[in-house]
Design a protein around this motif. Structure first.
Motif, short mmCIF file in Angstrom:
data_model
loop_
_atom_site.label_atom_id
_atom_site.label_comp_id
_atom_site.label_asym_id
_atom_site.label_seq_id
_atom_site.Cartn_x
_atom_site.Cartn_y
_atom_site.Cartn_z
N GLN A 93 -27.89 40.25 55.01
CA GLN A 93 -26.61 39.55 54.98
C GLN A 93 -26.12 39.26 53.57
O GLN A 93 -25.25 38.41 53.38
CB GLN A 93 -26.72 38.25 55.78
N HIS A 95 -24.16 40.84 51.83
CA HIS A 95 -22.81 41.35 51.56
C HIS A 95 -21.71 40.33 51.85
O HIS A 95 -20.54 40.64 51.70
CB HIS A 95 -22.57 42.65 52.35
N TRP A 96 -22.08 39.13 52.25
CA TRP A 96 -21.09 38.07 52.39
C TRP A 96 -21.65 36.75 51.87
O TRP A 96 -22.85 36.58 51.77
CB TRP A 96 -20.58 37.95 53.83
N VAL A 131 -20.35 41.76 47.36
CA VAL A 131 -19.81 40.81 48.33
C VAL A 131 -18.54 41.36 48.94
O VAL A 131 -17.59 41.68 48.24
CB VAL A 131 -19.56 39.43 47.68
N ASP A 132 -18.55 41.48 50.28
CA ASP A 132 -17.42 42.04 51.02
C ASP A 132 -16.64 41.01 51.83
O ASP A 132 -15.61 41.34 52.40
CB ASP A 132 -17.91 43.10 52.02
N ALA A 133 -17.18 39.79 51.97
CA ALA A 133 -16.52 38.81 52.84
C ALA A 133 -16.98 37.40 52.50
O ALA A 133 -18.03 37.20 51.88
CB ALA A 133 -16.83 39.11 54.31
N ILE A 134 -16.17 36.44 52.92
CA ILE A 134 -16.49 35.01 52.82
C ILE A 134 -16.48 34.44 54.24
O ILE A 134 -15.57 34.71 55.01
CB ILE A 134 -15.45 34.23 52.00
N ARG A 135 -17.50 33.64 54.54
CA ARG A 135 -17.53 32.88 55.79
C ARG A 135 -17.47 31.40 55.44
O ARG A 135 -17.97 30.98 54.40
CB ARG A 135 -18.82 33.16 56.58
N LEU A 177 -13.85 33.91 58.92
CA LEU A 177 -14.26 35.02 58.06
C LEU A 177 -13.06 35.59 57.35
O LEU A 177 -12.01 35.82 57.96
CB LEU A 177 -14.92 36.10 58.91
N PRO A 179 -12.43 38.99 55.25
CA PRO A 179 -12.89 40.24 54.64
C PRO A 179 -12.21 40.39 53.28
O PRO A 179 -11.02 40.09 53.12
CB PRO A 179 -12.38 41.32 55.62
#
Length: 181
Positions: A93, A95-96, A131-135, A177, A179
């Motif tokens: 995980q 990547h976010w 990093v591809d995304a923020i949650r 999320l 992206p």
């Protein structure tokens, strides 16, 4: 190395040096936001000593490299916005990132400063390798999911009644999320 960007009337700095003045400014911000009804991990009213342990924990994570700190200051240099980005430690995980303790001082709400903070957080996350995304998680019952949706986030999960703000007052824990690609 700190990166600085100006958005709206705020100046955002990523990874500022944390000195006693910044520490106290962050503490004041967190208390003011909570006491104005903000959903940032506490239910008001709170005092500085109620919030201080949570701030110390997050600043320790920043010092250890597990979190990054974004600070927004107004023209007078006062801390009026902040957000923390936490890397995932799970090997599948990475990547976010999580956004935590995202807040804008009540005096600066309703003028686009929240959107500017969210854009600056996205820019900060984009600067992080891989990093591809923020949650982020938000408390139901306040309409926060609508604000985050307006900033490009989408709801990807909801746990009904997972947040108990008071006896008989359970709120949904909503996961959003963004992206980045």
């Amino acid at each position: 190395m700190a990166l600085t960007a100006v958005a709206s009337s705020l100046t955002f700095t990523l990874d500022p040096a944390v000195d006693p003045v910044l520490h106290e400014g962050l503490l004041d911000l967190w208390v003011d936001v909570t006491n104005a009804g903000g959903a940032v991990g506490f239910v008001g009213p709170v005092a500085r000593d109620d919030v201080r342990p949570a701030l110390i924990t997050q600043l320790a994570a920043v010092a250890e490299g597990g979190m990054r700190l974004l600070v927004g200051r107004d023209g007078a240099g006062r801390v009026v916005a902040t957000g923390f980005l936490a890397r995932n430690t799970h090997r599948l995980q990475g990547h976010w990132v999580w956004a935590y303790s995202v807040m804008v001082h009540p005096d600066h709400q309703g003028h686009g400063e929240g959107r500017a903070l969210m854009a600056a957080l996205a820019d900060a996350a984009r600067s992080m390798d891989g990093v591809d995304a923020i949650r982020l998680g938000c408390r139901g019952g306040l309409g926060l999911e609508h604000f985050y949706a307006a900033c490009g986030y989408r709801e990807v999960g909801r746990v009904p009644g997972a947040i108990r703000v008071a006896p008989g007052d359970d709120r949904d824990d909503i996961t959003m999320l963004l992206p980045l690609t």
